[in-house]
Design an enzyme around this catalytic site. Sequence first.
Site, PDB file in Angstrom:
ATOM      1  N   LYS A  90      10.601   5.547   3.011  1.00 47.19           N
ATOM      2  CA  LYS A  90       9.714   5.874   4.138  1.00 47.19           C
ATOM      3  C   LYS A  90      10.175   5.249   5.450  1.00 47.19           C
ATOM      4  O   LYS A  90      10.062   5.853   6.496  1.00 47.19           O
ATOM      5  CB  LYS A  90       8.276   5.465   3.836  1.00 47.19           C
ATOM      6  N   GLU A 114       9.490  13.789  -0.446  1.00 47.24           N
ATOM      7  CA  GLU A 114       8.113  13.775  -0.961  1.00 47.24           C
ATOM      8  C   GLU A 114       7.682  12.387  -1.417  1.00 47.24           C
ATOM      9  O   GLU A 114       6.551  11.959  -1.204  1.00 47.24           O
ATOM     10  CB  GLU A 114       7.993  14.753  -2.138  1.00 47.24           C
ATOM     11  N   GLY A 119       2.969   8.552  -3.296  1.00 46.54           N
ATOM     12  CA  GLY A 119       3.336   8.589  -4.716  1.00 46.54           C
ATOM     13  C   GLY A 119       3.404   9.998  -5.270  1.00 46.54           C
ATOM     14  O   GLY A 119       4.138  10.846  -4.750  1.00 46.54           O
ATOM     15  N   GLY A 172       1.053  -6.548 -10.411  1.00 49.50           N
ATOM     16  CA  GLY A 172       2.158  -5.709  -9.960  1.00 49.50           C
ATOM     17  C   GLY A 172       1.769  -4.686  -8.900  1.00 49.50           C
ATOM     18  O   GLY A 172       2.557  -3.808  -8.562  1.00 49.50           O
ATOM     19  N   GLU A 175       3.774  -6.832  -3.939  1.00 50.04           N
ATOM     20  CA  GLU A 175       5.051  -7.510  -4.129  1.00 50.04           C
ATOM     21  C   GLU A 175       4.925  -8.996  -3.814  1.00 50.04           C
ATOM     22  O   GLU A 175       3.928  -9.437  -3.227  1.00 50.04           O
ATOM     23  CB  GLU A 175       6.098  -6.864  -3.218  1.00 50.04           C
ATOM     24  N   LYS A 190       4.368   5.784   6.829  1.00 52.21           N
ATOM     25  CA  LYS A 190       3.940   7.027   6.168  1.00 52.21           C
ATOM     26  C   LYS A 190       3.206   7.947   7.134  1.00 52.21           C
ATOM     27  O   LYS A 190       3.383   9.168   7.107  1.00 52.21           O
ATOM     28  CB  LYS A 190       3.051   6.683   4.970  1.00 52.21           C
ATOM     29  N   GLY A 288       3.871   4.226  -8.198  1.00 55.03           N
ATOM     30  CA  GLY A 288       4.412   3.409  -9.269  1.00 55.03           C
ATOM     31  C   GLY A 288       5.793   3.963  -9.546  1.00 55.03           C
ATOM     32  O   GLY A 288       6.162   5.016  -9.003  1.00 55.03           O
TER      33      GLY A 288
END
Lengths: 408, 408
Positions: A90, A114, A119, A172, A175, A190, A288
């Site tokens: 991105k 995409e 996601g 998770g 980060e 985005k 993910g």
Amino acid sequence: MSNTAYVGLLGRGAVGDAFHDLLADRADAVEEATGRRPEISGVLTSKKGSFDEILAASDVIVELIGGTDPARDYVTRALRSGRDVVTANKQLIAQHGDELAEAAREGGAELRFEAAVAGAIPVIRVVKESLGTIEIEKVFGIVNGTTNYILTEMARTGASYDSALKRAQELGYAEADPTDDVNGADAAAKMAILARLAFGSPVTLEHVEYEGIEEISSDDLSYAKELGLSLKLLGVAERRGEGALSIRVFPCFLYPGHPLAPVEGAFNAVMVEAPAIREITMSGPGAGGIETATAVLGDVVSVLAGGSPLGEASGKVKIAKDISSAFYLHLEVEDRPGVLAKVAEILGENEVSVRSVVQHGLGADARLVMVMHEVEEKRFKAALSKLGKLKFMRSAPRSIRVIEEEFK
Amino acid sequence: MSNTAYVGLLGRGAVGDAFHDLLADRADAVEEATGRRPEISGVLTSKKGSFDEILAASDVIVELIGGTDPARDYVTRALRSGRDVVTANKQLIAQHGDELAEAAREGGAELRFEAAVAGAIPVIRVVKESLGTIEIEKVFGIVNGTTNYILTEMARTGASYDSALKRAQELGYAEADPTDDVNGADAAAKMAILARLAFGSPVTLEHVEYEGIEEISSDDLSYAKELGLSLKLLGVAERRGEGALSIRVFPCFLYPGHPLAPVEGAFNAVMVEAPAIREITMSGPGAGGIETATAVLGDVVSVLAGGSPLGEASGKVKIAKDISSAFYLHLEVEDRPGVLAKVAEILGENEVSVRSVVQHGLGADARLVMVMHEVEEKRFKAALSKLGKLKFMRSAPRSIRVIEEEFK
């Protein structure tokens, strides 16, 4: 009659691994859909592989390195040499979209991304292809799963920002260095990409004004609960009058009944508004590894199948200045006569009109939680600055935007 | 370098009119996106125009006549002669999908039908292109706006089915003859199309088991309210074990927290579940003239831009028999000792387990509203048949399916 499509893979992190496995697993399905059987021609990691050799051996380059350097150089060279490129990057698209579009034109190649936004939710394809030739008014939504997870946890458990962030890291969803997520930069990139596609205008990250959620406190969430509001980090890209655009990211309260209010946890959701479609909403899990790899695979299939509307961005970007918003305002004041009157006077002088107030005793002090009607932001900020200087103010005033409109 | 794309328009009803205007309005944008400027080559109505002349003069045929005759003949001939076809005709695709796919193959032409399902929500493109090569487990949702409007009105106002239908007709949400909407046939055709694409299996309307909403009473809605449930007409297409599919349409109660529960009025919403994406949800207004025309335009742009994954359907369709569902059960019984025990005994004998019960006095009678846990449908039906024969039963038992799962 089938032939092989050689896919060069740059990057072998979590998404790279997931894509590598998914491509092998779905090779038959890709061949059936496109007539070409995909095969990995080479993998470049920071430790091994040569970009030039992989480029020479590939029909398609899949860039999953992330960051702008060296990804920018690799993608530009791949496009110029006529290779179609699929990326999940991105920052690369948001910062260098024009340069990459130019390289794709030069090389007669296609660039797809995409996976860079939302996601597994195919919002890029929908905006670019299904809605590519209609006049989109507004694209907005929850485009960062990390912050939505943190805000959901804070609202659900009363946790502080720090402990909700810690929990997100353990699971998770965040980060080790969460800076770009929590300060709004990830969502801003985005929104730049979505604005570029929705408005056909060469929007880059520079045009996006953004705020994050680092300053949100558990008090904000608990007082807002009394007003029935839920808190989201929203990205909003919209047309304003006279060809101007507004692209912003900010934490924001939503009234119940708003289609984005029930979107919880690490989910993303994007709404598109246009006269020809009224509004459509798309939601699903944020990025993910496997969800992102699935979006990359969808793009690989599309470039192998060939041809798609490009919808170039052109013209100059004009950013609107006179934005109006509704606000929530949280004041800690000395609890004595005349205080509310003074607050109301300053708001009134700046044409800020109050929609609701909740007052709480707090020993010798009081907390005022107010929701304002929509007002020009500069007027509200002028009022806020005056309120901050009042002697009876016990701490700095806190304000958060509010979306008033409900589901039509 | 631009050239003209001649578009032959079959049908000039509400959608035909909207498409005609939209194409003229967006011709510049289409030319920019595809390099070809669209121009109407001819319009066929029931009163004038010659199909053969229009076919000869067109690159693309847009079929908006509806029904299977003469649309089937026109579309087949257009595809065989190499013209790409865009249609909004769900019955045509659901009943004759195989034949049309064969005609497209023969002519080397493309057939697109986004507008046949879910109005402006680009669910076909997402299932076919973004998710075209992953293993989709389940596609389900609210795909008929008329029935969702009627059920929303009944729940909101306590209106009877007949008066809610009348209001839907007055507002243009239901046609003068609403049969195909209210009996589930329209939703069944859409689910056949979605199942065909999602599972790559030659599903047709014949494979879909459907029920409508004509038998829903305002009592069902008011008792369900006490249990916190909302009622929707759901279409569900899913893989069962051993290559079998289940494609069904039925009225169904949803628990709060289900992503489809808040979808109200004439809106549609479709969810797709697959391991690689978990679940994505898309919602928006159901088919109105302009929304449908927008979906048709998106398809026209795609065929002009050329090439797209086809994802053929092949193999045999195997429909699963051993479906399990949760049920709501409404009984009017004589109010005397032993009645509840007898009801519970019959349910227990058939391994039907009760999740919740609400009992209401009704003079000498009582109403029992029960929600069952998931059970094989044939067991529940066996219990229902026994219950219906009990002497103390005051009217026929009423049952409606319930979706137990909540938003993950």
